[in-house]
Design a protein around this motif. Structure first.
Motif, PDB file in Angstrom:
ATOM      1  N   PRO A 175    -103.470  12.376  90.620  1.00  0.00           N
ATOM      2  CA  PRO A 175    -103.336  11.089  91.324  1.00  0.00           C
ATOM      3  C   PRO A 175    -104.514  10.156  91.075  1.00  0.00           C
ATOM      4  N   GLU A 229    -101.780   4.090  97.839  1.00  0.00           N
ATOM      5  CA  GLU A 229    -101.287   5.472  97.910  1.00  0.00           C
ATOM      6  C   GLU A 229     -99.775   5.525  97.765  1.00  0.00           C
ATOM      7  N   ASN A 230     -99.070   4.540  98.320  1.00  0.00           N
ATOM      8  CA  ASN A 230     -97.618   4.483  98.198  1.00  0.00           C
ATOM      9  C   ASN A 230     -97.200   4.341  96.734  1.00  0.00           C
ATOM     10  N   ILE A 266     -98.960   5.133  94.034  1.00  0.00           N
ATOM     11  CA  ILE A 266     -99.310   6.340  93.279  1.00  0.00           C
ATOM     12  C   ILE A 266     -98.240   7.412  93.480  1.00  0.00           C
ATOM     13  N   ASN A 267     -97.827   7.622  94.725  1.00  0.00           N
ATOM     14  CA  ASN A 267     -96.787   8.615  95.004  1.00  0.00           C
ATOM     15  C   ASN A 267     -95.484   8.258  94.304  1.00  0.00           C
ATOM     16  N   ALA A 268     -95.157   6.959  94.280  1.00  0.00           N
ATOM     17  CA  ALA A 268     -93.911   6.511  93.637  1.00  0.00           C
ATOM     18  C   ALA A 268     -93.972   6.751  92.123  1.00  0.00           C
ATOM     19  N   LEU A 301     -95.827   9.043  90.467  1.00  0.00           N
ATOM     20  CA  LEU A 301     -95.756  10.481  90.206  1.00  0.00           C
ATOM     21  C   LEU A 301     -94.341  11.003  90.419  1.00  0.00           C
ATOM     22  N   LEU A 302     -93.656  10.508  91.457  1.00  0.00           N
ATOM     23  CA  LEU A 302     -92.287  10.928  91.731  1.00  0.00           C
ATOM     24  C   LEU A 302     -91.350  10.478  90.624  1.00  0.00           C
ATOM     25  N   GLN A 361     -91.736  12.755  87.649  1.00  0.00           N
ATOM     26  CA  GLN A 361     -91.183  14.076  87.931  1.00  0.00           C
ATOM     27  C   GLN A 361     -89.661  14.065  87.863  1.00  0.00           C
ATOM     28  N   THR A 370     -92.023   4.240  98.924  1.00  0.00           N
ATOM     29  CA  THR A 370     -91.783   4.750 100.274  1.00  0.00           C
ATOM     30  C   THR A 370     -93.025   4.538 101.113  1.00  0.00           C
ATOM     31  N   ILE A 422     -95.840   5.229 103.811  1.00  0.00           N
ATOM     32  CA  ILE A 422     -96.551   6.343 104.457  1.00  0.00           C
ATOM     33  C   ILE A 422     -96.748   5.981 105.914  1.00  0.00           C
TER      34      ILE A 422
END
Length: 430
Positions: free
Chosen positions: A178, A200-201, A203-205, A207-208, A211, A312, A314
């Motif tokens: 991340p 952070e939102n 970064i998560n998006a 990486l998702l 994947q 999404t 947090i």
């Protein structure tokens, strides 16, 4: 300290030469002692570099001693070949031409991009031009002064004696940390709305997205040059293999901070210090760098434009806390229900289990009586159990009788409900 190598190992007489040693040491180095082997005074300095002039031709044993912060010493002795400037230039030019020719032969069997990457890192064209220029200068020189003017350039021109693969890794799963993801640069590359407060939102998006859409692996190879007395990395080559889990109709990019000496087998762009390569329609991409990165710390990530991501939210800390409270209450009620069920089962085992096993109480008494007599005769526990099995008793009944005979618990772990209730009642009266 371990003295590994020295540069240069050849120099010219009457020429001030800067010598550099390579040292391995677990602890910080505090000083170096240089003995140049020509009966001149030793030099004690703080660095691994020292200048010296040899006044006569010959071979001298130069000794260097390094000292670390624990006052431990390590020494190395190197033969320094001192010739006339003219002979030094001629010898080095011949060695350089031979080394360059050998390297080209060594890498001729490598894949095309590997050859290009090594050529780019070592800059073959420049080396050939410099060698040609110095040969012309050498051939036109006639005086000692003119030869001495060429010596510094000869000593500075470094060409490895050969090339070899020093490290490699294959089929490494590529999934970025991340901390390597920069959503801000993604906005510059592909547009879209971006707010640093929601980093952070994003970064998560990112990486998702990778994947869910890609199965990505990469190969890594490091090539090093063999120099007199040492080996030094020249270039590091990455090959990223992209396998789309579903058909991706839009652009997506490989993004990383621009590394030193970067070269790629497909076009790339640079924005605000970041390299980005459009991977749409590509099965693989190869790139090289002279920077010290490998398969453990490649600072790259893959992402489409921000508009293609599902961002999404947090939950704020207050909402998280609320959810944890609900979760704790649910767990509490489940524990209460579990406790009640356990009490019911405990009472059943206490009152009904023995009767369930031995509807005829005489069977229980007869078995206990047998166990008691057998123990008096000196039979072992295993022998008693075997005899009971031969007599037709089940393992469950034998286990129950043996535990009851030895005064052990025959049912569930008992919670003293009545005693707890009496204590609680006593406290309430007080």
């Amino acid at each position: 300290p371990i003295i590994k190598s020295i540069t240069p190992a050849k120099t010219a007489s009457a020429f001030p030469t800067e010598f550099t040693i390579s040292v391995d040491s677990k602890y910080n180095l505090t000083g170096f002692s240089w003995d140049f082997g020509d009966n001149t005074t030793k030099v004690n300095i703080l660095t691994n570099k020292a200048s010296h002039t040899y006044n006569s031709v010959g071979v001298y044993n130069l000794k260097v001693t390094a000292t670390n912060q624990r006052q431990l010493n390590g020494s190395g002795v190197f033969a320094i070949n001192v010739t006339s400037p003219k002979d030094l230039i001629n010898s080095n030019l011949n060695d350089m031409e031979n080394d360059l020719s050998n390297i080209k032969k060594e890498i001729s069997s490598f894949p095309r991009f590997y050859q290009d990457a090594l050529n780019y890192s070592l800059n073959f064209d420049y080396l050939e031009q410099r060698i040609s220029y110095l040969k012309t200068q050498y051939q036109s020189a006639t005086t000692e002064t003119q030869y001495n003017a060429i010596v510094p350039e000869i000593l500075q021109l470094r060409i490895p004696e050969g090339i070899s693969k020093s490290r490699s890794a294959e089929s490494i799963t590529f999934f970025p940390k991340p901390s390597y993801v920069n959503a801000g640069i993604l906005q510059e590359i592909g547009g879209g709305n971006y707010s640093s407060e929601r980093e952070e939102n994003y970064i998560n998006a990112i990486l998702l997205w990778q994947q869910e859409n890609l199965d990505t692996k990469f190969n890594f190879n490091e090539f090093s040059g063999r120099y007199p007395g040492r080996i030094e990395p020249i270039t590091r080559i990455f090959e990223i293999i992209i396998d789309e889990k579903r058909d991706i109709s839009h652009d997506y990019y490989l993004i990383m901070p621009e590394p030193a000496g970067f070269k790629s087998d497909i076009p790339f762009s640079v924005r605000s210090g970041y390299i980005y390569i459009n991977l749409k329609g590509k099965n693989s991409v190869s790139f090289s760098t002279t920077e010290n990165i490998d398969f453990t710390n490649l600072p790259a990530f893959i992402s489409p434009a921000i508009s293609r991501l599902t961002i999404t939210e947090i939950l704020p800390e207050e909402k998280r806390t609320g959810r944890w409270v609900i979760f704790a209450l649910v767990i509490f009620f489940l524990l209460v229900i579990g406790f009640a069920v356990y009490i019911i089962m405990q009472q059943w085992y206490k009152r009904k289990y023995e009767h369930h096993l031995f509807p005829n109480r005489n069977d229980l008494y007869n078995m206990v009586h047998y166990v008691n007599n057998a123990r008096k005769k000196g039979l072992k526990k295993s022998e008693i159990e075997d005899n009971l099995k031969k007599a037709g008793w089940s393992s469950e009944k034998i286990r129950y009788v043996m535990r009851k005979y030895h005064g052990k618990r025959t049912g569930m772990l008992e919670i003293p409900i009545m005693k707890l209730a009496e204590r609680a009642g006593g406290k309430s009266k007080v």
